[in-house]
Scaffold this motif. Structure first.
Motif, PDB file in Angstrom:
ATOM      1  N   LEU A  35      39.685  33.053  40.702  1.00 16.87           N
ATOM      2  CA  LEU A  35      38.482  33.870  40.581  1.00 16.87           C
ATOM      3  C   LEU A  35      38.884  35.206  39.963  1.00 16.87           C
ATOM      4  O   LEU A  35      39.663  35.973  40.552  1.00 16.87           O
ATOM      5  CB  LEU A  35      37.833  34.113  41.952  1.00 16.87           C
ATOM      6  N   LEU A  36      38.398  35.469  38.767  1.00 17.61           N
ATOM      7  CA  LEU A  36      38.758  36.674  38.021  1.00 17.61           C
ATOM      8  C   LEU A  36      37.650  37.705  38.165  1.00 17.61           C
ATOM      9  O   LEU A  36      36.490  37.442  37.807  1.00 17.61           O
ATOM     10  CB  LEU A  36      38.974  36.331  36.546  1.00 17.61           C
ATOM     11  N   ASP A  37      37.990  38.885  38.689  1.00 14.09           N
ATOM     12  CA  ASP A  37      36.964  39.893  38.934  1.00 14.09           C
ATOM     13  C   ASP A  37      37.315  41.204  38.244  1.00 14.09           C
ATOM     14  O   ASP A  37      38.488  41.611  38.221  1.00 14.09           O
ATOM     15  CB  ASP A  37      36.799  40.132  40.430  1.00 14.09           C
ATOM     16  N   ALA A  38      36.306  41.867  37.696  1.00 12.02           N
ATOM     17  CA  ALA A  38      36.533  43.125  36.985  1.00 12.02           C
ATOM     18  C   ALA A  38      36.818  44.274  37.934  1.00 12.02           C
ATOM     19  O   ALA A  38      37.491  45.244  37.564  1.00 12.02           O
ATOM     20  CB  ALA A  38      35.321  43.452  36.115  1.00 12.02           C
ATOM     21  N   GLY A  39      36.304  44.207  39.155  1.00  9.62           N
ATOM     22  CA  GLY A  39      36.447  45.311  40.095  1.00  9.62           C
ATOM     23  C   GLY A  39      37.823  45.397  40.703  1.00  9.62           C
ATOM     24  O   GLY A  39      38.589  44.424  40.721  1.00  9.62           O
ATOM     25  N   GLY A  40      38.135  46.588  41.208  1.00  8.46           N
ATOM     26  CA  GLY A  40      39.412  46.786  41.859  1.00  8.46           C
ATOM     27  C   GLY A  40      39.484  46.146  43.228  1.00  8.46           C
ATOM     28  O   GLY A  40      40.571  45.838  43.721  1.00  8.46           O
ATOM     29  N   GLU A  41      38.316  45.955  43.864  1.00 10.23           N
ATOM     30  CA  GLU A  41      38.236  45.313  45.167  1.00 10.23           C
ATOM     31  C   GLU A  41      36.990  44.450  45.223  1.00 10.23           C
ATOM     32  O   GLU A  41      36.004  44.705  44.518  1.00 10.23           O
ATOM     33  CB  GLU A  41      38.169  46.355  46.285  1.00 10.23           C
TER      34      GLU A  41
END
Length: 362
Positions: A35-41
Motif C-alpha cells: 500500500l503506497l501512501d503519499a502522507g507521512g503517516e
C-alpha cells in the motif's frame, strides 16, 4: 514493509480507508500486496481537516472490515478518533503500508504496470487506485476577482474560528462541510451562508431512537445501484435552526466577485471580511496511463473493475452505491475488488461477490 519492492503482485495506491479495506481483504486471501501512501503517516488527510469535524455516520456505521469502530455505537466520532482508528487498523492487521511514497505515475508495462514513486520504481501485476473521491480543492474561477483585502480559504485550509479575522464570513456552499463550518462560526462571527436554493430541512441523525443509517441499511438504500440514487442529504444539520434564530443569514448562489464584494445570482451584493469556499473537490487523474482514462479524463471502469486488464478502483464517489466513498461502507466495495483480483489471478471472471455484513445494522 520498510522498502519499496522492485515488483509485487498487487500495488494499492493510497492507504486511506479504501486502501486499508482492500489491503485487509487481499491479505486474508493470501495475496501479496503493498500500500503506497503519499502522507507521512496513516490518516494524515484526516488530520488536515478542521478541528471540530465529526462524521455524520455514528461509530456503529464507521468501521472497516474486521474491526468495529471503538466506543459506544451511537457516538459520532471526531477526526482525531478516525485517525487513531485507521492507524490501529493498519497495525492490528499488519498491513504493508509504505508512507512517504507518493505515486507520480502509473503506466502499462507489458501485462502489468510500472509505478513511479517519490522513492523509486515498482512493477505490479495488478494495481488498485484507492486515492479516494476528493483530491484537489475546487474553487470557482471568479475567486481571483476578489480584492486583496478579503481573506479567502477553502474548507481544506480551515481549522477553527480562531484563525479568522473579525467581521463577516461568507461560506460559499451548503453541503455537509459548509453547514458544519457555518454552524461553528455562528458562535464567533457574523455568518452568511450561500445556498443553491432554500435551506432544506436536514436528514435527522436519529429517527425513533435509531441512527438514520440504520434505517437506510435496513431499507436497502445503501445498496441501491448508483442509477437509482437521489442527491446526497445533509445529515444532522443545525443550520435551519440557526437561520430561524437569526444567527446565520442566507443568500442565493454566489456567481461572481467584484473586488471587496461577492455577487449572488439574484443581484445581491455581500461584503465579507473572509470567504470560505465550501465548493468541494475535483479529481486529477493525469498521472494515470492515458489508456486507463476516458475522453473526459476520468477512469474507465465498471463498478471498480478497470477497462484496462489488471486495473481496479476503490473509494470513488458512488462507484457502486451511495456508500462507496464512506468509511463504514467502503468495505463492501473492497471485498468486491479483492474478489475480482483473486478471481482474475485464477483466470476466472468475477463480476459479483457474496453479501457482506459490513455496514449493516445490528
Amino acid at each position: 514493509m520498510r522498502a519499496l519492492p522492485a515488483s509485487v503482485p498487487v500495488a494499492v495506491v493510497g492507504a486511506g480507508q479504501s486502501g486499508l479495506a482492500v489491503g485487509y481483504h487481499l491479505r486474508r486471501a493470501g495475496v501479496e500486496c503493498v500500500l503506497l501512501d503519499a502522507g507521512g503517516e496513516i490518516g494524515e488527510t484526516w488530520e488536515r481537516r478542521w478541528d471540530s469535524l465529526t462524521l455524520f455516520t455514528s461509530a456503529q456505521f464507521s468501521g472497516l472490515p474486521g474491526l468495529p469502530f471503538p466506543g459506544e455505537g451511537r457516538h459520532y466520532p471526531g477526526k482525531d478518533e478516525v485517525v487513531a482508528y485507521l492507524r490501529d487498523y493498519a497495525e492490528r492487521f499488519d498491513l504493508p503500508v509504505l508512507p512517504d511514497h507518493r505515486v507520480l505515475s502509473v503506466r502499462r508495462d507489458g501485462d502489468g504496470f510500472l509505478l513511479r514513486t517519490t522513492r523509486g520504481v515498482c512493477r505490479a501485476g495488478r494495481v488498485v487506485i484507492a486515492t479516494g473521491a476528493f483530491g484537489v480543492p475546487r474553487v470557482p474561477e471568479f475567486a481571483g476577482a476578489l480584492g486583496a483585502d478579503v481573506s479567502a480559504l477553502h474548507t481544506s485550509e480551515y481549522r477553527s474560528p480562531a484563525q479568522l479575522a473579525p467581521g463577516t464570513v461568507v461560506v460559499v456552499g451548503d453541503g455537509n462541510s459548509g453547514r458544519q463550518i457555518a454552524a461553528e462560526l455562528s458562535g464567533t462571527h457574523e455568518v452568511v451562508l450561500s445556498c443553491g436554493g432554500a435551506v432544506s430541512p436536514p436528514l435527522p441523525q436519529t429517527v425513533v431512537g435509531r441512527d438514520m443509517f440504520w434505517w437506510m441499511s435496513v431499507l436497502g438504500v445503501m445498496r441501491l445501484p448508483v442509477s437509482m440514487q437521489a442527491p446526497d442529504p445533509v445529515v444532522g444539520d443545525r443550520v435551519p435552526g440557526l437561520v430561524a434564530a437569526g444567527s446565520i443569514r442566507t443568500v442565493g448562489r454566489i456567481t461572481a466577485a467584484d473586488g471587496a464584494e461577492l455577487l449572488t445570482a439574484d443581484g445581491e451584493r455581500v461584503k465579507p471580511s473572509t470567504v470560505i469556499w465550501a465548493t468541494g473537490f475535483r479529481t486529477d487523474w493525469s498521472w494515470l496511463d492515458p489508456d486507463m482514462l476516458d475522453d473526459e479524463g476520468q477512469p474507465r471502469h465498471t463498478e471498480g473493475v478497470g477497462a484496462v486488464p489488471g486495473s481496479y478502483y476503490l473509494g470513488l464517489y458512488r462507484m457502486r452505491t451511495r456508500g462507496s466513498a464512506l468509511i463504514g461502507f467502503v468495505g463492501r466495495d473492497a471485498e468486491h475488488i479483492a474478489g475480482a483480483i483473486t478471481a482474475g489471478a485464477r483466470g476466472e471472471d468475477a463480476t459479483t461477490t457474496p453479501p457482506t455484513t459490513e455496514g449493516l445494522p445490528s
